[in-house]
Scaffold this active site. Sequence first.
Site, mmCIF file in Angstrom:
data_model
loop_
_atom_site.group_PDB
_atom_site.id
_atom_site.type_symbol
_atom_site.label_atom_id
_atom_site.label_comp_id
_atom_site.label_asym_id
_atom_site.label_seq_id
_atom_site.Cartn_x
_atom_site.Cartn_y
_atom_site.Cartn_z
ATOM 1 N N GLY A 13 40.887 36.594 21.150
ATOM 2 C CA GLY A 13 40.137 37.305 22.175
ATOM 3 C C GLY A 13 40.751 38.659 22.488
ATOM 4 O O GLY A 13 41.916 38.747 22.881
ATOM 5 N N GLY A 15 39.707 40.761 24.863
ATOM 6 C CA GLY A 15 39.291 41.209 26.190
ATOM 7 C C GLY A 15 40.475 41.710 27.001
ATOM 8 O O GLY A 15 41.526 42.057 26.458
ATOM 9 N N VAL A 82 36.913 31.880 15.709
ATOM 10 C CA VAL A 82 37.782 30.708 15.691
ATOM 11 C C VAL A 82 36.934 29.457 15.880
ATOM 12 O O VAL A 82 36.162 29.352 16.842
ATOM 13 C CB VAL A 82 38.852 30.812 16.790
ATOM 14 C CG1 VAL A 82 39.623 29.508 16.918
ATOM 15 C CG2 VAL A 82 39.804 31.963 16.494
ATOM 16 N N GLU A 176 24.632 45.559 41.201
ATOM 17 C CA GLU A 176 24.758 46.836 40.501
ATOM 18 C C GLU A 176 23.578 47.074 39.568
ATOM 19 O O GLU A 176 23.041 48.188 39.489
ATOM 20 C CB GLU A 176 26.087 46.860 39.740
ATOM 21 C CG GLU A 176 27.289 46.923 40.676
ATOM 22 C CD GLU A 176 28.624 46.729 39.981
ATOM 23 O OE1 GLU A 176 29.654 47.098 40.577
ATOM 24 O OE2 GLU A 176 28.652 46.192 38.855
ATOM 25 N N ALA A 326 38.094 41.143 36.178
ATOM 26 C CA ALA A 326 38.941 41.835 35.213
ATOM 27 C C ALA A 326 40.384 41.943 35.683
ATOM 28 O O ALA A 326 41.320 41.783 34.888
ATOM 29 C CB ALA A 326 38.371 43.226 34.932
ATOM 30 N N GLN A 327 40.571 42.203 36.970
ATOM 31 C CA GLN A 327 41.931 42.379 37.483
ATOM 32 C C GLN A 327 42.764 41.118 37.300
ATOM 33 O O GLN A 327 43.954 41.183 36.966
ATOM 34 C CB GLN A 327 41.882 42.767 38.955
ATOM 35 C CG GLN A 327 43.230 43.091 39.570
ATOM 36 C CD GLN A 327 43.990 44.169 38.819
ATOM 37 O OE1 GLN A 327 45.152 43.988 38.452
ATOM 38 N NE2 GLN A 327 43.347 45.292 38.592
#
Length: 431
Positions: A13, A15, A82, A176, A326-327
Site C-alpha cells: 500500500g 497511501g 497482493v 465538500e 489522513a492525519q
Amino acid sequence: MPAAETHRIVIVGGGFAGLRVARKLAPRDDVHVTLIDRVNHHLFQPLLYQVATGILSPGQVAPALRSLFRDRANVDVLLAEVDAIDLGTSQVRATGSETLEVPYDTLVVAAGATHSYFGHDEWADVAPGMKSLADAERLRSRLLSAFEAAETTTDAVARRAWLTFVIVGAGPTGVELAGQVAFLARRMLKGEYRHFAPEDTRVVLVDAAPHVLGAFPQPLRAKAQRQLEAMGIEVLLDAAAEGIDADGIDLGGASPGSPARIDSRTIVWAAGVQASPLAHLLAEPSGATLDRAGRLTTEPDLSLPGHPHVFAAGDMIALADVPGVAQAALQEGAYIGDLIARRLDGKAAPKPFAYTDKGSMAVVGRSHAVASVKKLNLSGRLAWMMWAVVHIAFLVGWQNRLETVRRWFWDLTTSNRHERLVDIDDVSSRR
C-alpha cells in the site's frame, strides 16, 4: 536484489501510512524496501473531490510512486495486487504481469479501505463512491454527462431527473462534494447551456444521522448546514437510503415533509467504508479480531498479535478514539518507521502508539470552511485559508503544490475549469 545481510522490508500500500514508512526507511543502507500497490501512484485522497469536480487534474493529487524513489536504489516499486500473505514462511504473493513471491523480514500492510454499502452491494453500479483516482474520473464523467443529457432531452420530467444530484453521506467528503457540485452547476456552467438554467439544478445531501459533519462540534455543524442551505443545497437528515436504482433513491425515516423518493440519474455514495480484504487475510493466522467494518485490531505498537515483525496501519485497523483520516495514517506510518529503525539500530522500542488529534477541517462551498483545532473553532474564509495551508503542506512535491495553488487562485477569480472533458460515449452509457 537485496544483499543477504540486508533487512528486507515489504510494504503493501502506497497511501499515507505506507509511503511514510517507506520514506522514513529508504535512506538507510542496511534495508531493502519493496513497495507493492495495485496502482502506480500515491493518492492524496482529501482532494479527490476536486478532481471529480474539475478543479484539479489527476496528476496533481497522484504523483507516480516510482518518481518519489528515483534516487533510492534500495527501493523497489511493484505494480501488483497482493492476494496471499503467508505469516508462517514470511512471504507475500502478488500478481501483476506474473505471480511473484516476495520474502520479508518485516511486513507493513497499509492497504486502506473501500466503499461499504451496508449489505447492499448492488447499489455500487448506480451510486458509485469515490476512493480512487479512477472513481473520481468516472464521477466527473457522470456529473458532466448528466448536464449534456439534460440539454438534449425533450422530456421535462427526464431533464429534472438529470439535473438532480444526490449525495448520500454528510461527512466531510459528502459535504465538500455537495458544495462543489452546486457551485459547478450554478456558477461555472452559467450561460453555457440553452435548454436549462443553472437554477434548475437540484443538489440534495442525504444522511441517516441527525447532523452534518457529525465528528465536529455542534456550533460548527450548525454553521456548515446553514452555509449549505444558503447555497441552495437541500439537506435531508434522519433519512436513510432504503433503495437505490438507476432512476432514483428511496428514503426511510425522513422527517415530515421530506420526500420518500427522489428521482435522480446521478447518485453518489459517501456514506461508509469497509477495510481492505487484506485485513481478513491477516486476521485468521494471527488471531487478530475484526470489527464490523472489517478493520483489524492490533497490539499497542501496531503489530499483529504473535507477529512482532508484521504491522498494519491506516484505514484497515481499528484503534480506540482514532478516526479514519489522513492525519492518523501519517502518524501511524511515522511510528512504524521509527520503531523499525530503532530495532535495526538496537535501540529500545518507542512507547505504544498514541494518536495526536491535530483537528478537523472541511470545506463548505467555494471558499468557506469549518475547522476545529483543539479548543479553537473557526468558520468562513479564515477556516478555508487554514484548510488550504494544511493541505498544500501535505501534498507530495513542490510542483504539485505550486500548481494546486495556481489552480485554486484561478478557480477563485474566474468562472472556468479546464478539467471538463466528456464525449458521446460518456453520455450514451447513461441512457
